[in-house]
Design a protein around this motif. Structure first.
Motif, mmCIF file in Angstrom:
data_model
loop_
_atom_site.group_PDB
_atom_site.id
_atom_site.type_symbol
_atom_site.label_atom_id
_atom_site.label_comp_id
_atom_site.label_asym_id
_atom_site.label_seq_id
_atom_site.Cartn_x
_atom_site.Cartn_y
_atom_site.Cartn_z
ATOM 1 N N MET A 1 46.082 -28.513 12.252
ATOM 2 C CA MET A 1 45.183 -29.611 11.935
ATOM 3 C C MET A 1 43.755 -29.243 12.329
ATOM 4 S SD MET A 1 47.415 -32.975 12.924
ATOM 5 C CE MET A 1 46.544 -34.000 11.731
ATOM 6 N N LYS A 2 42.789 -29.909 11.702
ATOM 7 C CA LYS A 2 41.389 -29.619 11.955
ATOM 8 C C LYS A 2 40.623 -30.924 12.168
ATOM 9 C CE LYS A 2 41.390 -25.353 9.229
ATOM 10 N NZ LYS A 2 40.739 -24.606 8.126
ATOM 11 N N LEU A 3 39.475 -30.773 12.808
ATOM 12 C CA LEU A 3 38.633 -31.939 13.030
ATOM 13 C C LEU A 3 38.142 -32.506 11.703
ATOM 14 C CD1 LEU A 3 36.474 -30.757 16.053
ATOM 15 C CD2 LEU A 3 38.126 -32.637 16.087
ATOM 16 N N SER A 4 38.133 -33.823 11.610
ATOM 17 C CA SER A 4 37.585 -34.494 10.440
ATOM 18 C C SER A 4 36.097 -34.198 10.331
ATOM 19 C CB SER A 4 37.805 -36.006 10.550
ATOM 20 O OG SER A 4 37.019 -36.709 9.615
ATOM 21 N N ARG A 5 35.586 -34.130 9.097
ATOM 22 C CA ARG A 5 34.144 -33.951 8.937
ATOM 23 C C ARG A 5 33.412 -35.268 9.152
ATOM 24 N NH1 ARG A 5 35.583 -31.905 4.057
ATOM 25 N NH2 ARG A 5 34.010 -30.271 4.181
ATOM 26 N N TYR A 6 34.133 -36.395 9.136
ATOM 27 C CA TYR A 6 33.493 -37.702 9.313
ATOM 28 C C TYR A 6 33.639 -38.131 10.771
ATOM 29 C CZ TYR A 6 33.883 -37.129 4.338
ATOM 30 O OH TYR A 6 33.810 -36.599 3.067
ATOM 31 N N LEU A 7 33.024 -37.322 11.635
ATOM 32 C CA LEU A 7 33.192 -37.452 13.066
ATOM 33 C C LEU A 7 31.879 -37.108 13.761
ATOM 34 C CD1 LEU A 7 35.644 -37.954 15.034
ATOM 35 C CD2 LEU A 7 35.791 -35.468 15.246
ATOM 36 N N LYS A 8 31.509 -37.892 14.766
ATOM 37 C CA LYS A 8 30.332 -37.602 15.576
ATOM 38 C C LYS A 8 30.757 -37.431 17.033
ATOM 39 C CE LYS A 8 26.793 -37.318 14.332
ATOM 40 N NZ LYS A 8 26.076 -36.144 13.761
ATOM 41 N N THR A 9 30.034 -36.591 17.742
ATOM 42 C CA THR A 9 30.341 -36.284 19.138
ATOM 43 C C THR A 9 29.147 -36.628 20.016
ATOM 44 O OG1 THR A 9 31.740 -34.443 18.415
ATOM 45 C CG2 THR A 9 31.099 -34.489 20.724
ATOM 46 N N SER A 23 34.840 -41.733 15.069
ATOM 47 C CA SER A 23 35.173 -41.589 13.663
ATOM 48 C C SER A 23 34.356 -42.586 12.851
ATOM 49 C CB SER A 23 36.664 -41.843 13.421
ATOM 50 O OG SER A 23 36.935 -41.956 12.031
ATOM 51 N N THR A 24 33.480 -42.092 11.980
ATOM 52 C CA THR A 24 32.673 -42.992 11.154
ATOM 53 C C THR A 24 33.513 -43.657 10.072
ATOM 54 O OG1 THR A 24 32.041 -41.130 9.736
ATOM 55 C CG2 THR A 24 30.553 -41.683 11.549
ATOM 56 N N ASP A 62 43.951 -31.354 6.116
ATOM 57 C CA ASP A 62 43.164 -30.538 5.200
ATOM 58 C C ASP A 62 41.796 -31.186 4.982
ATOM 59 O OD1 ASP A 62 42.035 -29.120 3.136
ATOM 60 O OD2 ASP A 62 43.795 -29.182 1.827
ATOM 61 N N PRO A 63 40.721 -30.652 5.557
ATOM 62 C CA PRO A 63 39.389 -31.238 5.380
ATOM 63 C C PRO A 63 38.953 -31.330 3.925
ATOM 64 C CG PRO A 63 39.380 -29.700 7.213
ATOM 65 C CD PRO A 63 40.707 -29.543 6.526
ATOM 66 N N SER A 380 28.693 -36.416 7.804
ATOM 67 C CA SER A 380 29.544 -37.209 8.684
ATOM 68 C C SER A 380 29.223 -38.702 8.613
ATOM 69 C CB SER A 380 29.402 -36.719 10.126
ATOM 70 O OG SER A 380 28.053 -36.763 10.541
ATOM 71 N N TYR A 381 28.044 -39.061 8.119
ATOM 72 C CA TYR A 381 27.655 -40.464 8.035
ATOM 73 C C TYR A 381 28.059 -41.133 6.721
ATOM 74 C CZ TYR A 381 24.591 -39.355 12.012
ATOM 75 O OH TYR A 381 24.083 -38.960 13.224
ATOM 76 N N LEU A 382 28.635 -40.396 5.796
ATOM 77 C CA LEU A 382 28.921 -40.954 4.472
ATOM 78 C C LEU A 382 29.658 -42.286 4.519
ATOM 79 C CD1 LEU A 382 28.897 -40.800 1.379
ATOM 80 C CD2 LEU A 382 31.017 -39.471 1.522
ATOM 81 N N PRO A 383 30.724 -42.443 5.342
ATOM 82 C CA PRO A 383 31.429 -43.725 5.320
ATOM 83 C C PRO A 383 30.569 -44.919 5.704
ATOM 84 C CG PRO A 383 32.760 -42.040 6.390
ATOM 85 C CD PRO A 383 31.386 -41.460 6.223
#
Length: 445
Positions: A1-9, A23-24, A62-63, A380-383
């Motif tokens: 598994m991989k980190l979501s691209r819709y994610l901020k840290t 998670s946005t 799968d990103p 990452s901000y799209l949502p």
């Protein structure tokens, strides 16, 4: 598994060596160690915590598949909804004289005719209710309660039609609050009145300047007293339109409300909205027309903090798109013309049909899907924006096919928003209780 691209840290404010994942898409938060984050970024998924992070939308199989799912998100939502939401502009008249009113340039005292109201009812019944759709109407203006007779005429017929077709009819009011007293609310509730949007522009001395009666007299006391009379009967959204020169005074409104009995439990949400020049700051606006001016990057978190600290509810971050993207929403003005956004009224090129001709294809004219480009889909901000606000794009003189990018705004404000949520909306003990390095700390709120 991989980190979501819709994610901020973000750095954890109270746990050295840890970070917060946000998670946005889900609005979920997790606390993990910086070491675990580095491992995840390198593709090394630890055995512990993986399931929790996946459940919160932070780890995906799968990103690329996630990106394609995001591309079709609004289309799927449009296909699944069976609740038609229509804003009906009953008049272009008002008993207040707000200096920033975006309708001022074309307000002419025009009222919807009974014939147009009857055609509206016929259209909603035939095209929606008879097809199994619930219908929710937001009566708007001008001031909709200057057309109380039409609200009664429309709602009596739609209420009866909804019962006949086995669907639901409900309505709300976007009102300045001067005419919605307890007796009026009690008259309308049996016909489907569920809520209202009131406006109080800051503490009394500011409101009375920004939103006076046409005579020049202040309106704060009347609006506040009416709000106190009806807040136990229907759901209330309270809005306040602030400016650069006065936003720091607006928290005093929150201190004045309890004097009228308007405590946090009486309001569904408290929304502070900036006045946008030449359009967009109306009683209808919920903050979508947001610019990236430096003062706003300070004002928005400041007012949200003041709201939450006093126990009132502020709008929550969640996946949201410009209203023009939603097939189940429509604006019908007092002449029967169709628009996709209330702020588009007056721009003939943005009309998308009428009660007599039906709905025209608006995909090009309203820039539908302008966010379906790699730059947006990989952001990452799209949502949180899906291309931003079409009004802002219009006011900047750009074609609506271009996006209103919110990256600068969220870069400046999102971390503060997440920390405010953790402080006021989620029990802090849930964060402190985490022991495993990759465990989820706080579910979505």
């Amino acid at each position: 598994m991989k980190l979501s691209r819709y994610l901020k840290t973000f750095p954890s404010p109270d746990r050295p060596g840890h970070v917060l994942l946000y998670s946005t898409m889900r609005g979920s938060v997790a606390a993990i160690s910086a070491e675990t984050l580095a491992a995840l970024q390198a593709g090394d998924v630890p055995a512990e915590g993986c399931e929790a992070l996946a459940r919160l939308g932070m780890l995906v199989e799968d990103p690329d598949a996630e990106k394609e799912q995001m591309r079709g998100l609004i289309a799927r939502a449009n296909a699944e909804t069976r609740d038609f939401k229509v804003s009906v502009v009953l008049n272009l008249d008002c008993n207040l004289d707000c200096g920033y009113c975006f309708e001022g340039e074309f307000r002419c005292g025009h009222y919807m005719s009974e014939a147009t109201a009857d055609l509206l009812v016929e259209t909603l019944v035939q095209k929606r209710m008879a097809q199994g759709w619930d219908v929710t109407v937001s009566f708007y203006g001008g001031e909709p309660l200057l057309s109380l007779d039409l609200i009664l005429r429309i709602s009596q017929r739609l209420h009866a039609a909804a019962q006949s077709h086995g669907v639901r009819y409900a309505f709300t009011l976007v009102t300045n609050g001067t005419l919605l007293d307890r007796n009026t609310a009690l008259q309308l509730i049996p016909l489907g009145l569920q809520g209202a949007k009131f406006t109080l522009d800051g503490p009394q001395e500011i409101h009375d300047v920004q939103r006076p009666y046409a005579s020049g007299a202040g309106s704060f006391d009347v609006v506040a007293r009416n709000l106190a009379q009806v807040c136990n009967l229907i759901s209330i959204q309270l809005g306040a339109n602030f400016k650069r020169e006065n936003y720091r005074e607006f928290p005093r409104l929150l201190d004045q409300l309890p004097l009228y009995g308007i405590t946090p439990d009486k309001l569904a949400v408290m929304m502070f909205t900036p006045v946008v020049s030449t359009g967009g700051c109306s009683d209808f606006n919920s903050g979508c027309a947001m610019s990236e001016e430096p003062w706003l990057l300070e004002a928005v978190p400041f007012l949200r903090e003041a709201t939450l600290a006093r126990g009132y509810r502020a709008p929550t971050l969640k996946p949201s798109a410009c209203v023009v993207e939603l097939d189940s929403t429509l604006v019908i003005d007092c002449t029967g013309k169709f628009y996709k956004c209330p702020a588009f009224m007056g721009w003939e090129e943005l009309s998308v049909g009428s009660l007599t001709e039906g709905l025209r294809d608006f995909r090009v004219s309203n820039g539908i899907g302008n966010w379906q480009i790699d730059a947006c889909l990989e952001c990452s901000y799209l949502p949180l924006c899906f291309g931003g606000c079409r009004l802002v794009t219009k006011l900047q003189g750009k074609p609506l096919s271009e996006v209103d990018c919110r990256r600068k705004f969220y870069d400046a404000t999102l971390e503060q928003t997440v920390l405010q949520n953790l402080t006021y909306l989620a029990p802090r003990k849930k964060v402190a209780a985490q022991t495993a390095p990759a465990q989820a700390a706080v579910p979505s709120y």
